[in-house]
Design an enzyme around this catalytic site. Structure first.
Site, PDB file in Angstrom:
ATOM      1  N   GLY A 160       0.824  -1.202   0.000  1.00 15.83           N
ATOM      2  CA  GLY A 160       0.000   0.000   0.000  1.00 15.83           C
ATOM      3  C   GLY A 160       0.862   1.256   0.000  1.00 15.83           C
ATOM      4  CG  ASN A 184      -3.052  -1.513  -1.897  1.00 12.92           C
ATOM      5  OD1 ASN A 184      -2.982  -0.583  -1.099  1.00 12.92           O
ATOM      6  ND2 ASN A 184      -3.930  -2.491  -1.784  1.00 12.92           N
ATOM      7  CB  CYS A 205      -5.920   1.515   6.127  1.00  7.36           C
ATOM      8  SG  CYS A 205      -4.696   1.590   7.421  1.00  7.36           S
ATOM      9  CB  THR A 244      -1.618 -14.925   5.819  1.00  7.11           C
ATOM     10  OG1 THR A 244      -2.132 -13.636   6.177  1.00  7.11           O
ATOM     11  CG2 THR A 244      -0.963 -15.552   7.024  1.00  7.11           C
TER      12      THR A 244
HETATM   13  C1  LIG Z   1       1.676  -8.102   6.960  1.00 13.98           C
HETATM   14  C2  LIG Z   1       0.469  -7.649   6.162  1.00 13.98           C
HETATM   15  C3  LIG Z   1       0.483  -6.385   5.567  1.00 13.98           C
HETATM   16  C4  LIG Z   1      -0.620  -5.951   4.815  1.00 13.98           C
HETATM   17  N1  LIG Z   1      -0.586  -4.734   4.201  1.00 13.98           N
HETATM   18  C5  LIG Z   1      -1.625  -4.349   3.399  1.00 13.98           C
HETATM   19  C6  LIG Z   1      -1.552  -3.120   2.655  1.00 13.98           C
HETATM   20  O1  LIG Z   1      -0.555  -2.379   2.700  1.00 13.98           O
HETATM   21  N2  LIG Z   1      -2.632  -2.783   1.894  1.00 13.98           N
HETATM   22  C7  LIG Z   1      -3.743  -3.581   1.801  1.00 13.98           C
HETATM   23  O2  LIG Z   1      -4.688  -3.238   1.078  1.00 13.98           O
HETATM   24  N3  LIG Z   1      -3.820  -4.763   2.463  1.00 13.98           N
HETATM   25  C8  LIG Z   1      -2.784  -5.150   3.263  1.00 13.98           C
HETATM   26  N4  LIG Z   1      -2.848  -6.359   3.926  1.00 13.98           N
HETATM   27  C9  LIG Z   1      -4.065  -7.193   3.798  1.00 13.98           C
HETATM   28  C10 LIG Z   1      -3.884  -8.314   2.749  1.00 13.98           C
HETATM   29  O3  LIG Z   1      -3.625  -7.772   1.478  1.00 13.98           O
HETATM   30  C11 LIG Z   1      -5.140  -9.225   2.701  1.00 13.98           C
HETATM   31  O4  LIG Z   1      -6.252  -8.431   2.333  1.00 13.98           O
HETATM   32  C12 LIG Z   1      -5.419  -9.887   4.035  1.00 13.98           C
HETATM   33  O5  LIG Z   1      -4.232 -10.280   4.675  1.00 13.98           O
HETATM   34  C13 LIG Z   1      -6.328 -11.125   3.907  1.00 13.98           C
HETATM   35  O6  LIG Z   1      -5.753 -12.104   3.081  1.00 13.98           O
HETATM   36  P1  LIG Z   1      -4.889 -13.361   3.639  1.00 13.98           P
HETATM   37  O7  LIG Z   1      -5.733 -14.034   4.692  1.00 13.98           O
HETATM   38  O8  LIG Z   1      -4.641 -14.228   2.433  1.00 13.98           O
HETATM   39  O9  LIG Z   1      -3.634 -12.797   4.194  1.00 13.98           O
HETATM   40  C14 LIG Z   1      -1.759  -6.798   4.690  1.00 13.98           C
HETATM   41  C15 LIG Z   1      -1.745  -8.067   5.292  1.00 13.98           C
HETATM   42  C16 LIG Z   1      -0.650  -8.501   6.021  1.00 13.98           C
HETATM   43  C17 LIG Z   1      -0.689  -9.883   6.638  1.00 13.98           C
END
Ligand SMILES: Cc1cc2nc3c(=O)[nH]c(=O)nc-3n(C[C@H](O)[C@H](O)[C@H](O)COP(=O)(O)O)c2cc1C
Length: 305
Positions: free
Chosen positions: A47, A100, A132, A268
């Site tokens: 992001g 993003n 966010c 993740t």
């Molecule tokens: C360490 C970390 C950092 C993340 N940073 C962002 C981000 O900068 N922008 C965003 O839109 N989502 C961010 N996310 C959310 C992920 O893109 C995703 O929507 C969320 O983790 C659910 O998917 P998952 O269960 O496969 O991780 C972040 C997730 C994690 C774990």
């Protein structure tokens, strides 16, 4: 027999439904040491914000029984640095280039889009993170107020022809209202879901594990919540959905697509097994070959009771 795992998200054609989720793959530099990222449908950048951010202090990730908490706090080099140093690299990866964007105000989002739009030849879609927890418009998070969502999406729509994918927060009472507001504002797709707000407590210190007190919960445990939201939104939307939350194998991808997703994001799981997108891609190809079905034909085939 041949396999077909290509998909379309509106006008955006992807060779595979697999996109690496924002914040879990940076801009691709680190993961490209593990595998050739050109096998992916796309990569969503960390992001970006208008100014560089160092992120939150102290402990900012914690493992939980079936997932993780993070409060990274949008650490990123800022949009200008990204355009100068990382955009060409993302362009060279050979997969969909999803940028993003995060903001702290209406003006931030508009300014970011005005900076990115001139580079449209290197961008396939703008993923607008309206989810966010730190992003506030007045006293309310933009992503939990349908009027704010519509206002901001329509302002961005006026300023760019690039596909606008709106990433929504699950931390709301009715996700359909938020998704419909994005559609009314002119979104090309919605991304469901970002992290759920959570907390873990250290029983020895009686303090929250994360220095920020709360964080975003992700990983396998959130998948049923995400699937429910994808399914609910699929029933009311005319625009495509990108599903995200807890995907760790090819069956999870099929589940999201049956529920209504046109493509999916993996976050993740690739922090746990960096090469899992390679295995998932291979398994999806095998599934398509054996079943004789194209992956895209699965979208929204859920038969509700
Ligand atoms: C360490 C970390 C950092 C993340 N940073 C962002 C981000 O900068 N922008 C965003 O839109 N989502 C961010 N996310 C959310 C992920 O893109 C995703 O929507 C969320 O983790 C659910 O998917 P998952 O269960 O496969 O991780 C972040 C997730 C994690 C774990």
């Amino acid at each position: 027999m041949s396999s077909d795992i290509s998909v379309k998200v509106g006008s955006v054609e992807l060779k595979s439904p697999i996109i690496l989720a924002s914040g879990t793959c940076n801009f691709g530099h680190e993961l490209s040491e593990y595998y050739d990222l050109s096998i992916l449908g796309g990569l969503s950048s960390k992001g970006l914000t208008i100014k560089p951010r160092v992120g939150n202090e102290g402990v900012r990730v914690a493992e939980t029984a079936a997932g993780m908490l993070n409060s990274v706090g949008l650490q990123n080099p800022g949009v200008d640095y990204f355009i100068e140093h990382d955009l060409d690299y993302m362009d060279s990866l050979g997969c969909g280039r999803i940028i993003n964007v995060a903001g702290h105000s209406f003006d931030d989002y508009v300014a970011m889009i005005e900076k990115l739009d001139p580079h449209k030849d290197k961008i396939d879609a703008l993923e607008i993170n309206l989810s966010c927890p730190n992003v506030k418009a007045g006293c309310m998070s933009i992503g939990s107020d349908p009027e704010q969502i519509k206002l901001i999406v329509s302002a961005l729509r006026e300023r760019t022809d690039l596909p606008l994918w709106i990433k929504l927060t699950p931390n709301v009472t009715d996700i359909k209202t938020m998704a419909l507001a994005a559609q009314e504002g002119g979104a090309d797709a919605v991304v469901l879901i970002n992290t759920l707000l959570g907390m873990a407590v250290d029983i020895r210190t009686r303090r929250p594990v994360l220095r920020n007190n709360t964080g975003g919960y992700s990983g396998p445990a959130v998948k049923p919540v995400a699937i429910r939201m994808v399914s609910e939104c699929y029933q009311v939307l005319d625009i495509p959905i990108i599903g995200c939350g807890g995907i760790s194998n090819y069956e999870d991808v099929l589940e999201f697509m049956i529920a209504g997703a046109s493509a999916v994001e993996i976050g993740t799981a690739s922090l746990v097994h960096p090469t899992c997108p390679v295995d998932i891609t291979e398994d999806l190809k095998k599934w398509s070959e054996v079943s004789g079905e194209s992956l895209s034909s699965l979208t929204g085939t859920l038969k509700l009771w």
